[in-house]
Design a protein around this motif. Structure first.
Motif, PDB file in Angstrom:
ATOM      1  N   TYR A   1      -5.863  -5.691   7.126  1.00  0.00           N
ATOM      2  CA  TYR A   1      -6.203  -4.278   7.254  1.00  0.00           C
ATOM      3  C   TYR A   1      -5.019  -3.463   7.762  1.00  0.00           C
ATOM      4  O   TYR A   1      -4.582  -2.532   7.104  1.00  0.00           O
ATOM      5  CB  TYR A   1      -7.438  -4.119   8.154  1.00  0.00           C
ATOM      6  N   TYR A   2      -4.461  -3.836   8.920  1.00  0.00           N
ATOM      7  CA  TYR A   2      -3.343  -3.023   9.419  1.00  0.00           C
ATOM      8  C   TYR A   2      -2.112  -3.185   8.539  1.00  0.00           C
ATOM      9  O   TYR A   2      -1.420  -2.208   8.239  1.00  0.00           O
ATOM     10  CB  TYR A   2      -3.047  -3.326  10.897  1.00  0.00           C
ATOM     11  N   GLY A   3      -1.834  -4.407   8.099  1.00  0.00           N
ATOM     12  CA  GLY A   3      -0.684  -4.618   7.220  1.00  0.00           C
ATOM     13  C   GLY A   3      -0.931  -4.085   5.827  1.00  0.00           C
ATOM     14  O   GLY A   3      -0.076  -3.417   5.235  1.00  0.00           O
ATOM     15  N   GLY A   4      -2.118  -4.370   5.284  1.00  0.00           N
ATOM     16  CA  GLY A   4      -2.437  -3.939   3.936  1.00  0.00           C
ATOM     17  C   GLY A   4      -2.508  -2.437   3.791  1.00  0.00           C
ATOM     18  O   GLY A   4      -1.987  -1.864   2.824  1.00  0.00           O
ATOM     19  N   VAL A   5      -3.133  -1.758   4.756  1.00  0.00           N
ATOM     20  CA  VAL A   5      -3.240  -0.293   4.693  1.00  0.00           C
ATOM     21  C   VAL A   5      -1.866   0.352   4.765  1.00  0.00           C
ATOM     22  O   VAL A   5      -1.548   1.270   3.999  1.00  0.00           O
ATOM     23  CB  VAL A   5      -4.161   0.231   5.813  1.00  0.00           C
ATOM     24  N   ALA A   6      -1.014  -0.106   5.687  1.00  0.00           N
ATOM     25  CA  ALA A   6       0.317   0.490   5.824  1.00  0.00           C
ATOM     26  C   ALA A   6       1.134   0.289   4.551  1.00  0.00           C
ATOM     27  O   ALA A   6       1.828   1.208   4.086  1.00  0.00           O
ATOM     28  CB  ALA A   6       1.038  -0.125   7.024  1.00  0.00           C
ATOM     29  N   PHE A   7       1.045  -0.894   3.962  1.00  0.00           N
ATOM     30  CA  PHE A   7       1.810  -1.205   2.761  1.00  0.00           C
ATOM     31  C   PHE A   7       1.323  -0.377   1.574  1.00  0.00           C
ATOM     32  O   PHE A   7       2.115   0.257   0.868  1.00  0.00           O
ATOM     33  CB  PHE A   7       1.674  -2.699   2.461  1.00  0.00           C
ATOM     34  N   VAL A   8       0.016  -0.360   1.346  1.00  0.00           N
ATOM     35  CA  VAL A   8      -0.539   0.361   0.194  1.00  0.00           C
ATOM     36  C   VAL A   8      -0.410   1.872   0.375  1.00  0.00           C
ATOM     37  O   VAL A   8      -0.147   2.601  -0.591  1.00  0.00           O
ATOM     38  CB  VAL A   8      -2.003  -0.046  -0.023  1.00  0.00           C
ATOM     39  N   ALA A   9      -0.573   2.351   1.608  1.00  0.00           N
ATOM     40  CA  ALA A   9      -0.488   3.795   1.858  1.00  0.00           C
ATOM     41  C   ALA A   9       0.876   4.343   1.488  1.00  0.00           C
ATOM     42  O   ALA A   9       0.996   5.455   0.962  1.00  0.00           O
ATOM     43  CB  ALA A   9      -0.796   4.096   3.320  1.00  0.00           C
ATOM     44  N   ARG A  10       1.913   3.569   1.745  1.00  0.00           N
ATOM     45  CA  ARG A  10       3.271   4.015   1.393  1.00  0.00           C
ATOM     46  C   ARG A  10       3.382   4.252  -0.110  1.00  0.00           C
ATOM     47  O   ARG A  10       3.921   5.270  -0.549  1.00  0.00           O
ATOM     48  CB  ARG A  10       4.287   2.961   1.842  1.00  0.00           C
ATOM     49  N   LEU A  11       2.846   3.335  -0.889  1.00  0.00           N
ATOM     50  CA  LEU A  11       2.916   3.461  -2.339  1.00  0.00           C
ATOM     51  C   LEU A  11       1.980   4.548  -2.848  1.00  0.00           C
ATOM     52  O   LEU A  11       2.310   5.302  -3.774  1.00  0.00           O
ATOM     53  CB  LEU A  11       2.576   2.122  -2.988  1.00  0.00           C
ATOM     54  N   LEU A  12       0.808   4.645  -2.241  1.00  0.00           N
ATOM     55  CA  LEU A  12      -0.163   5.654  -2.651  1.00  0.00           C
ATOM     56  C   LEU A  12       0.404   7.058  -2.488  1.00  0.00           C
ATOM     57  O   LEU A  12       0.243   7.920  -3.370  1.00  0.00           O
ATOM     58  CB  LEU A  12      -1.449   5.502  -1.826  1.00  0.00           C
ATOM     59  N   GLU A  13       1.078   7.297  -1.376  1.00  0.00           N
ATOM     60  CA  GLU A  13       1.639   8.627  -1.136  1.00  0.00           C
ATOM     61  C   GLU A  13       2.757   8.951  -2.129  1.00  0.00           C
ATOM     62  O   GLU A  13       2.898  10.099  -2.566  1.00  0.00           O
ATOM     63  CB  GLU A  13       2.169   8.713   0.293  1.00  0.00           C
ATOM     64  N   GLU A  14       3.534   7.943  -2.508  1.00  0.00           N
ATOM     65  CA  GLU A  14       4.683   8.186  -3.379  1.00  0.00           C
ATOM     66  C   GLU A  14       4.326   8.192  -4.866  1.00  0.00           C
ATOM     67  O   GLU A  14       4.901   8.953  -5.646  1.00  0.00           O
ATOM     68  CB  GLU A  14       5.754   7.125  -3.117  1.00  0.00           C
TER      69      GLU A  14
END
Length: 446
Positions: free
Chosen positions: A241-254
């Motif tokens: 959750y903490y690792g997955g959200v941070a990783f995916v959020a970076r790509l989602l925003e870009e």
């Protein structure tokens, strides 16, 4: 490594996602039109259509717990779980005498709200959601059940992942649990953000930041509720959750949701790449695979192999945190580049060999120095002097525990000679056509 026991068969939605289980109000059949309306909104958000009908089952808490227990027994069996507990207790990741099956079932019962079963292509939801699912049409704002909406959006996202990317098949247990965990982090990060995206009607930079803060706060509460659970199990579960959200959020925003979808074609290959996204997105640093070809020189036919796994940076960090300050543990783990952990049993004796490769000779030396401290604390006053061995060469290091030092010295040369390293290719799919992402070149040693 451990969390694959919980998640290899089921995509689970943990309380770490920020939802409490709805209160039971009596079982009623869910309305298909209501589910279809929900699916239509989620499909539009994710840009993915549902290819097949997703069935829904409503079960009591006891029934859901039994469902998991049966699958756990079917996939692993009591002996396999007992062997894992023995192997990782010898290493120091689990307390001695750990009943792994019991802990996993209890952990499931306290942390899981709902799950998607890819083998059956269905959602299993708590019967407390039956009233909300049976409502006519779209509820008014005052009637919305935020917790139920997030649970359903999360689990339906797992159904989309399975239908479009075959994630159920990809998440079957392998001999590289670290890679499996990295993929599960992508899946859980995606599903968690989809749940929040459904609630907010989409996610922009500001709402992504707010979502990340909300998740971190929720994780703090979840950790406090898991007192007494071994740290290795807690960390592997919450990392998704903490690792997955941070990783995916970076790509989602870009790159938006279409960028997230591309992750399933070329997912991160290690927890290292999830913990340090720049090692996936910028300076590609895939792991180095280790194959140990000559272990029979150390372990005769009397020794039975009981575990063969990749620990990865996350578990290296967790292991060292059991014995050293957290800052030192992170520093050592940051140099990880690959490993292979193989454990054996002979009667009541447990032994293992742990071969590692590091980013540099300095990183290998830091590991060796740190592990000397670990050994000193593990065996202080235990009368086990001589039953462990540690050696580093160039960027590699080997640890053997549970065998006499003299025996290891006589036979370790063959293990070194039979160690084969293979650097995985760069795996990010986002390099511009005219300018490929640079790869961190590391020498592959004989």
């Amino acid at each position: 490594m451990f969390s694959k026991l919980i998640l290899a068969l089921l995509f689970l939605f943990s309380l770490a996602g920020g939802c409490a289980a709805p209160q039971a109000v009596g079982e009623r059949a869910p309305r298909r039109d209501r589910l279809h309306q929900f699916q239509s909104t989620l499909a539009a958000l994710r840009g993915l259509e549902f290819r097949r009908e997703v069935s829904v089952e409503l079960k009591s808490e006891a029934e859901m717990k039994l469902y998991f227990q049966r699958d756990l027994e079917l996939e692993y069996g009591d002996q396999r779980l007992a062997h894992m507990a023995l192997a990782y207790a010898k290493l120091g990741l689990l307390p001695k005498g750990t009943d792994l099956k019991k802990i996993l079932i209890e952990l499931y019962g306290t942390q899981v709200v709902a799950f998607y079963d890819p083998r059956a292509g269905k959602l299993v939801l708590p019967e407390g959601m039956s009233r909300w699912l049976a409502m006519d049409g779209q509820p008014a704002a005052a009637e919305r059940d935020i917790a139920s909406e997030m649970v359903l959006a999360h689990e339906l996202t797992h159904a989309l992942q399975d239908q479009h990317f075959g994630l159920g098949e990809k998440l079957k247990p392998s001999a590289d649990g670290d890679r499996d965990l990295a993929l599960r982090a992508v899946a859980e990060g995606d599903a968690t953000l989809s749940g929040y995206g459904y609630l907010f009607g989409g996610l922009d930079g500001r709402s992504l930041a707010e979502t990340s803060r909300a998740i971190q706060e929720s994780l703090k509460e979840t950790r406090s509720s898991m007192a007494g659970v071994p740290e290795a199990l807690v960390e592997e579960l919450l990392f998704q959750y903490y690792g997955g959200v941070a990783f995916v959020a970076r790509l989602l925003e870009e790159r938006g949701w279409s960028g997230v979808n591309w992750l399933y074609a070329s997912p991160p290959r290690s927890t290292e790449q999830v913990l340090h996204p720049e090692k996936y997105f910028a300076l590609a640093d895939p792991p180095t695979a280790i194959e140990l070809k000559s272990l029979s020189s150390l372990f005769s036919h009397e020794w039975v192999e009981i575990e063969n796994e990749v620990l990865g940076e996350l578990m290296v960090q967790v292991l060292f945190k059991q014995f050293l300050p957290e800052s030192e543990a992170k520093l050592i783990a940051n140099g990880w580049d690959g490993d292979r952990f193989v454990a054996f049993r002979r009667g009541e004796e447990i032994s293992f060999i742990w071969a590692t490769v590091w980013d540099s000779e300095q990183d290998a030396e830091e590991f060796a120095r740190g592990y000397q401290e670990v050994l000193a604390k593990k065996y202080s006053g235990a009368g086990a002097d001589g039953n462990f061995y540690l050696e580093s060469r160039d960027q590699r290091a080997i640890v053997v525990e549970g065998l006499g030092r003299g025996v290891v010295k006589e036979n370790i040369a063959g293990v070194w000679e039979g160690m084969a390293l293979r650097q995985e290719p760069a795996n990010t799919p986002f390099a511009p056509v005219s300018n490929a992402v640079p790869v961190l070149i590391k020498p592959i040693l004989p």
